[in-house]
Design a protein around this motif. Structure first.
Motif, mmCIF file in Angstrom:
data_model
loop_
_atom_site.group_PDB
_atom_site.id
_atom_site.type_symbol
_atom_site.label_atom_id
_atom_site.label_comp_id
_atom_site.label_asym_id
_atom_site.label_seq_id
_atom_site.Cartn_x
_atom_site.Cartn_y
_atom_site.Cartn_z
ATOM 1 N N TYR A 1 -6.582 0.089 -1.285
ATOM 2 C CA TYR A 1 -5.376 0.886 -1.510
ATOM 3 C C TYR A 1 -5.657 2.363 -1.242
ATOM 4 O O TYR A 1 -6.689 2.905 -1.649
ATOM 5 C CB TYR A 1 -4.872 0.704 -2.940
ATOM 6 C CG TYR A 1 -3.529 1.354 -3.176
ATOM 7 C CD1 TYR A 1 -2.351 0.679 -2.893
ATOM 8 C CD2 TYR A 1 -3.449 2.662 -3.653
ATOM 9 C CE1 TYR A 1 -1.122 1.289 -3.089
ATOM 10 C CE2 TYR A 1 -2.220 3.277 -3.851
ATOM 11 C CZ TYR A 1 -1.055 2.581 -3.565
ATOM 12 O OH TYR A 1 0.154 3.195 -3.745
ATOM 13 N N ARG B 1 -6.120 -2.297 -5.926
ATOM 14 C CA ARG B 1 -6.711 -3.100 -4.851
ATOM 15 C C ARG B 1 -7.753 -2.263 -4.126
ATOM 16 O O ARG B 1 -7.546 -1.057 -3.921
ATOM 17 C CB ARG B 1 -5.608 -3.534 -3.886
ATOM 18 C CG ARG B 1 -5.941 -4.727 -3.017
ATOM 19 C CD ARG B 1 -4.705 -5.161 -2.248
ATOM 20 N NE ARG B 1 -4.315 -4.207 -1.212
ATOM 21 C CZ ARG B 1 -3.117 -4.176 -0.631
ATOM 22 N NH1 ARG B 1 -2.179 -5.014 -1.011
ATOM 23 N NH2 ARG B 1 -2.850 -3.290 0.310
ATOM 24 N N ALA C 1 -0.831 -4.173 -10.590
ATOM 25 C CA ALA C 1 -1.961 -3.244 -10.503
ATOM 26 C C ALA C 1 -2.690 -3.109 -11.831
ATOM 27 O O ALA C 1 -3.890 -2.850 -11.863
ATOM 28 C CB ALA C 1 -1.491 -1.878 -10.022
ATOM 29 N N ASN D 1 0.846 -1.189 0.000
ATOM 30 C CA ASN D 1 0.000 0.000 0.000
ATOM 31 C C ASN D 1 0.889 1.250 0.000
ATOM 32 O O ASN D 1 2.115 1.169 0.095
ATOM 33 C CB ASN D 1 -0.932 -0.012 1.215
ATOM 34 C CG ASN D 1 -2.273 0.616 0.916
ATOM 35 O OD1 ASN D 1 -2.343 1.696 0.348
ATOM 36 N ND2 ASN D 1 -3.361 -0.050 1.295
ATOM 37 N N HIS E 1 3.244 -1.238 -6.375
ATOM 38 C CA HIS E 1 2.138 -0.437 -5.847
ATOM 39 C C HIS E 1 0.821 -1.127 -6.221
ATOM 40 O O HIS E 1 0.479 -1.212 -7.400
ATOM 41 C CB HIS E 1 2.141 0.974 -6.451
ATOM 42 C CG HIS E 1 3.500 1.611 -6.498
ATOM 43 N ND1 HIS E 1 4.031 2.285 -5.432
ATOM 44 C CD2 HIS E 1 4.434 1.669 -7.490
ATOM 45 C CE1 HIS E 1 5.239 2.753 -5.764
ATOM 46 N NE2 HIS E 1 5.500 2.379 -7.007
ATOM 47 N N HIS E 2 0.060 -1.581 -5.237
ATOM 48 C CA HIS E 2 -1.198 -2.292 -5.491
ATOM 49 C C HIS E 2 -2.350 -1.294 -5.649
ATOM 50 O O HIS E 2 -3.373 -1.370 -4.960
ATOM 51 C CB HIS E 2 -1.486 -3.275 -4.360
ATOM 52 C CG HIS E 2 -1.275 -4.691 -4.760
ATOM 53 N ND1 HIS E 2 -1.817 -5.752 -4.083
ATOM 54 C CD2 HIS E 2 -0.591 -5.244 -5.804
ATOM 55 C CE1 HIS E 2 -1.463 -6.882 -4.668
ATOM 56 N NE2 HIS E 2 -0.714 -6.599 -5.713
ATOM 57 N N ILE E 3 -2.201 -0.396 -6.586
ATOM 58 C CA ILE E 3 -3.087 0.757 -6.714
ATOM 59 C C ILE E 3 -4.538 0.370 -6.956
ATOM 60 O O ILE E 3 -5.456 1.052 -6.490
ATOM 61 C CB ILE E 3 -2.588 1.675 -7.859
ATOM 62 C CG1 ILE E 3 -1.145 2.093 -7.593
ATOM 63 C CG2 ILE E 3 -3.472 2.909 -8.001
ATOM 64 C CD1 ILE E 3 -0.464 2.755 -8.783
#
Length: 389
Positions: free
Chosen positions: A224, A221, A251, A186, A217-219
């Motif tokens: 997030y 999700r 992502a 995150n 970067h799990h943008i």
């Protein structure tokens, strides 16, 4: 209207990957929004998703592609020809570098020695040149294999290495700095990392044109913290007057694919009954073993959550070819169809034919509901890699 995944994928042959066009577009919209609100540029890290049939769709949302070497750089240039093509490699091969110059706009070096060896060639070819830095700030938990800031890491230049090896002429070659330290994390991890970057390399940032914050970067999700990400981007851009790049892979295609498989056999060997599927963790989802992780399975729960618990594995000779333990409300039988989720990433670009296992076909589940075959594989795809006959 909620789509019925099981019904839509009920007729595809198993095992096969199915890429979800609708989810891919939804991810694209999120990433496009971040770019529009901050002015940053987001690239597709092809190491995670390189199904180029979908590049025309993604090009409407992304600034370009990121490559890990010659072949990915060429793929990005050929399939997103109007977009930026960035490449980072741990070390470049002399016999390949001139060809890389044909495809890449931005070339990032891993070490001062690589910069000294190839930097002037890249600059003469009018490429934007960067150096990967190591801020020595580990924020990961449980993914040591993916931690570029671990002691003794071969990825990125530490400040001590910079001070010992960089010369004034080397620094003048640089247009930007690059760091990649995250893995499925995150924005709070990025905020911590940025502080370390500024502490160690902040003195050089005012002289740079861009800063690439890498991937991980799990943008897209659901949980997030997009607002924190955007705050980090704006802060850096305003303070140092640099163009910020992000290069996520996951992502872009997160939750945008499935692996459909069939039960071949159900065995009796203790409380957790082994099940053999027509897909293999070792061959078709190697990250399951390498990372390791337990992929989500539609309609199933954790071991013991439902009345029937099974250990799902592949048909190869590898004893550890196991996907994981799952429980079901009903017994499994030969011929039952299972659908693993989040299978667009690190699968089609990473699979293999160990044991002579066939590669699964690749399908596209289009937004209008149609299922389109993108690729099929057979014996020749297994054989051609092993000889000339």
């Amino acid at each position: 209207m909620e789509r019925n995944v099981s019904r839509a994928l009920s007729e595809v042959p198993t095992p096969c990957y199915v890429i979800d066009e609708k989810r891919l577009r939804e991810n694209g919209e999120i990433l496009k929004g971040v770019q529009e609100r901050t002015g940053c540029r987001i690239l597709l890290a092809q190491k995670a998703f390189s199904n180029y049939d979908l590049y025309p769709l993604l090009s409407g949302y992304l600034a370009g592609t990121e490559a890990s070497g010659l072949y990915e750089a060429r793929l990005g240039r050929e399939e997103m020809p109007e977009k930026e093509c960035h490449v980072f490699c741990g070390a470049y091969r002399q016999e390949e570098f001139q060809e890389i110059l044909k495809y890449a706009d931005h070339i990032v070096f891993n070490s001062p020695s690589q910069l000294q060896r190839y930097g002037k060639l890249a600059k003469e070819a009018r490429k934007s040149i960067g150096l990967r830095i190591n801020p020595e700030c580990s924020t990961q938990e449980g993914h040591a294999i993916y931690d570029p800031c671990a002691p003794g890491s071969r990825l990125g230049t530490t400040r001590a290495q910079w001070d010992a090896q960089m010369k004034e002429g080397d620094i003048q070659l640089l247009d930007g700095l690059h760091f990649h330290t995250l893995c499925e994390q995150n924005a709070d991890a990025l905020a911590v990392t940025l502080k370390a970057v500024e502490e160690r390399f902040g003195a050089f940032l005012p002289h740079m044109k861009w800063l690439n914050m890498g991937g991980g970067h799990h943008i897209t999700r659901p949980d997030y913290d997009v607002s924190l990400l955007e705050s980090c981007i704006r802060s850096v851009q305003e303070k140092y007057k640099v163009q910020v790049y992000l290069e996520p892979g996951e992502a872009v295609a997160l939750h945008a694919g499935y692996l459909v498989t069939e039960v071949l056999d159900v065995l009796e060997n203790g409380e957790i009954r082994p099940v053999i599927l027509d897909m293999s963790a070792a061959c078709h989802t190697p990250d399951v073993i390498e990372m390791p992780y337990r992929p989500p399975l539609m309609g199933a729960g954790e071991a013991g959550e439902h009345i029937y618990t099974y250990r799902l594995g592949g048909p190869t000779c590898l004893a550890g070819d196991v996907i994981g333990d799952y429980s079901f409300s009903q017994e499994l039988h030969v011929g039952d169809r299972l659908i693993f989720e989040d299978m667009a990433i690190y699968t089609t670009c990473k699979n293999n034919t160990f044991n002579g296992m066939p590669l699964p076909s690749i399908y596209l589940w289009k937004e209008d509901g149609r299922i389109e075959n993108l690729a099929q594989f057979g014996y020749e795809d297994f054989k051609f890699r092993l000889g000339r006959k």
